[in-house]
Design a protein around this motif. Structure first.
Motif, PDB file in Angstrom:
ATOM      1  N   ALA A 171       0.824  -1.202   0.000  1.00 17.80           N
ATOM      2  CA  ALA A 171       0.000   0.000   0.000  1.00 17.80           C
ATOM      3  C   ALA A 171       0.862   1.257   0.000  1.00 17.80           C
ATOM      4  N   GLU A 174       2.039   1.889  -3.407  1.00 19.44           N
ATOM      5  CA  GLU A 174       0.944   2.416  -4.221  1.00 19.44           C
ATOM      6  C   GLU A 174       0.681   3.883  -3.917  1.00 19.44           C
ATOM      7  N   HIS A 175       0.749   4.251  -2.643  1.00 16.56           N
ATOM      8  CA  HIS A 175       0.600   5.665  -2.275  1.00 16.56           C
ATOM      9  C   HIS A 175       1.684   6.502  -2.947  1.00 16.56           C
ATOM     10  N   ALA A 177       3.234   5.918  -5.728  1.00 13.28           N
ATOM     11  CA  ALA A 177       2.950   6.043  -7.160  1.00 13.28           C
ATOM     12  C   ALA A 177       1.830   7.058  -7.404  1.00 13.28           C
ATOM     13  N   ILE A 178       0.839   7.080  -6.536  1.00 13.84           N
ATOM     14  CA  ILE A 178      -0.266   8.046  -6.667  1.00 13.84           C
ATOM     15  C   ILE A 178       0.266   9.470  -6.555  1.00 13.84           C
ATOM     16  N   ALA A 193      -3.742   4.985 -10.895  1.00 11.18           N
ATOM     17  CA  ALA A 193      -2.951   4.523  -9.750  1.00 11.18           C
ATOM     18  C   ALA A 193      -3.816   4.400  -8.496  1.00 11.18           C
ATOM     19  N   ASP A 196      -6.204   1.407  -8.961  1.00 12.07           N
ATOM     20  CA  ASP A 196      -5.458   0.156  -8.762  1.00 12.07           C
ATOM     21  C   ASP A 196      -5.212  -0.090  -7.274  1.00 12.07           C
ATOM     22  N   HIS A 197      -4.954   0.978  -6.551  1.00  9.93           N
ATOM     23  CA  HIS A 197      -4.725   0.886  -5.104  1.00  9.93           C
ATOM     24  C   HIS A 197      -5.971   0.348  -4.394  1.00  9.93           C
ATOM     25  N   GLY A 200      -6.490  -3.309  -5.230  1.00  9.81           N
ATOM     26  CA  GLY A 200      -5.578  -4.156  -4.461  1.00  9.81           C
ATOM     27  C   GLY A 200      -6.085  -4.387  -3.052  1.00  9.81           C
TER      28      GLY A 200
END
Length: 217
Positions: A171, A174-175, A177-178, A193, A196-197, A200
């Motif tokens: 996570a 992913e944060h 990437a956001i 992004a 997708d987070h 997931g």
């Protein structure tokens, strides 16, 4: 100097936080007098808070008692569908409207939260702060209101997806990437992004529920 008791108007927030932190779980009975003693407030604001929570479907009736509501599989799936779309829109708008300072705050949050990956409760709280900050960066008050409603309903889930092994670190990536997409003003990339987070997290949640059913069986 004596510690100040919480303001009576905070009764709603206190009960909601207790549900969110798992102190009250789906199916638990909430008794007005017990809550008043627990939080050190009078019964009137407790009664008003319980009525408000019932109106929001966070509490349900069991005879004459109020219990913490629960979400069935379909309700959970529907909630994640809505959350994915709304959060994705928030990320898109943040990429368009967020100030440099707001982006810096988001980036700092992710960096600080990396230290919490082994503390599920702390990471869950940090995760909520991150998402709230991102919502505000969308600069759309109506979207923020709808996301507040969605996140209030999320408290009815008995566990956090961040409790799953490896999910916390994933996570956080992913944060990161956001935020990178928002900083690059990449609206499509930020929306994807974020979606997708959420996907997931939903996959992890489904696996948790499947494991719980197997254990119960």
């Amino acid at each position: 100097m004596k510690d100040r008791k919480p303001a009576q108007t905070d009764a709603y927030s206190l009960i909601l936080e207790a549900i969110d932190m798992g102190e009250f779980r789906p199916g638990d009975r909430l008794v007005e007098s017990d809550l008043a003693d627990r939080f050190g407030v009078s019964r009137t604001p407790i009664r008003e808070a319980l009525q408000r929570l019932e109106t929001q479907s966070l509490l349900a009736r069991d005879g004459r008692s109020l219990i913490v509501a629960s979400l069935d599989h379909n309700q959970m799936a529907e909630l994640y569908v809505v959350r994915r779309e709304l959060e994705g829109l928030a990320a898109r708008l943040a990429a368009r409207h967020a100030s440099a300072e707001e982006i810096a705050v988001l980036r700092d949050m992710v960096q600080a939260d990396d230290a919490l990956v082994n503390d599920t409760a702390a990471l869950a709280r940090a995760n909520r702060r991150f998402h709230k900050q991102l919502h505000l960066a969308s600069h759309n008050r109506y979207l923020v209101q709808q996301l507040d409603l969605v996140h209030r309903t999320m408290v009815l889930m008995a566990t956090t997806s961040l409790a799953a092994e490896g999910r916390g670190a994933a996570a956080q990536g992913e944060h990161r990437a956001i935020v990178a997409a928002i900083a690059s003003r990449d609206e499509d990339g930020a929306e994807q992004a974020l979606q997708d987070h959420i996907s997931g997290a939903f996959v992890t949640r489904l696996k948790q529920d499947a494991t719980a059913r197997d254990t119960a069986g």
